[in-house]
Design an enzyme around this catalytic site. Sequence first.
Site, PDB file in Angstrom:
ATOM      1  N   GLY A 224       0.928  -0.901  -0.423  1.00  0.00           N
ATOM      2  CA  GLY A 224       0.248   0.183   0.303  1.00  0.00           C
ATOM      3  C   GLY A 224       0.935   1.108  -0.028  1.00  0.00           C
ATOM      4  O   GLY A 224       2.557   0.760  -0.437  1.00  0.00           O
ATOM      5  N   CYS A 225      -0.234   2.082   0.976  1.00  0.00           N
ATOM      6  CA  CYS A 225       1.028   3.837   0.503  1.00  0.00           C
ATOM      7  C   CYS A 225       2.819   3.577   1.668  1.00  0.00           C
ATOM      8  O   CYS A 225       1.995   2.474   2.922  1.00  0.00           O
ATOM      9  CB  CYS A 225      -0.417   3.894   1.333  1.00  0.00           C
ATOM     10  SG  CYS A 225       1.311   6.331   1.539  1.00  0.00           S
ATOM     11  N   PHE A 226       3.217   3.725   0.717  1.00  0.00           N
ATOM     12  CA  PHE A 226       4.516   3.488   1.195  1.00  0.00           C
ATOM     13  C   PHE A 226       4.731   4.640   3.070  1.00  0.00           C
ATOM     14  O   PHE A 226       5.647   4.348   3.163  1.00  0.00           O
ATOM     15  CB  PHE A 226       6.252   4.173   0.634  1.00  0.00           C
ATOM     16  CG  PHE A 226       6.001   4.835  -1.087  1.00  0.00           C
ATOM     17  CD1 PHE A 226       5.618   6.614  -0.045  1.00  0.00           C
ATOM     18  CD2 PHE A 226       6.348   5.216  -1.961  1.00  0.00           C
ATOM     19  CE1 PHE A 226       5.122   7.171  -0.620  1.00  0.00           C
ATOM     20  CE2 PHE A 226       6.538   6.300  -2.550  1.00  0.00           C
ATOM     21  CZ  PHE A 226       5.746   7.705  -2.131  1.00  0.00           C
TER      22      PHE A 226
END
Length: 231
Positions: free
Chosen positions: A51-53
């Site tokens: 997902g979002c880093f």
Amino acid sequence: MFFSTAILLSAAAVFSVSRLSAEEARVVPPPAVDAVVDQKRGLETAVFAGGCFWGVQGVFQHVRGVTDAVSGYAGGSEGTAKYTTVGTGTTGHAESVRVTFDPSKISYGRLLQIYFSVALDPTELNRQGPDNGTQYRSTIFPANSEQAKVASAYIGQLNAAHAFSKPIVTTVEPGRSFYAAEDYHQNFLALNPRYPYIVINDLPKVENLKRLFPKDFRADPVLVAIAKPSN
């Protein structure tokens, strides 16, 4: 992730949202087979996408034995390793985090255990939380054949044990290069703890790390050194 002007939340709101989400994580069993520690190799790297880093980086920056955790892109070419391009979902890249660690202090298998326990939901296909697209897929990018074997075996182990209510969809993609993301994405969780997306989606992950892996938790995150522009 939604990258827009932040609305500051109160400390009470931050705490409240984090507490509401804190029970979603779980400690999964450790890998039955771990990577062999070779002191001669010194520091090693591992690349994880989930997902979002921002959140994945934030988790690993708080893990003892980790010396660096850099947000970036893996799975595609160097020419398309840019935030705006990766966001189209057509580059093959996934938002990823390159973790540098000391194997004498924490093993690759332990990093995998933390990854599956608190960094993501590995049963979500091409998405995490509010983010959709192949760029948010759950993927392990092994640095070598040993990591690839350990990661693949671990996924099989967790599926066989029914560690999650649904099958794990995390892929193992060897032979892919990692490219660091833009400076404004580095240390995002640490620098923006009241950013609404961070409060809702990512601070709970750090709280879960502290709660479920207290011996591996470090209060002060190891931050990426960002070069200051010259005058």
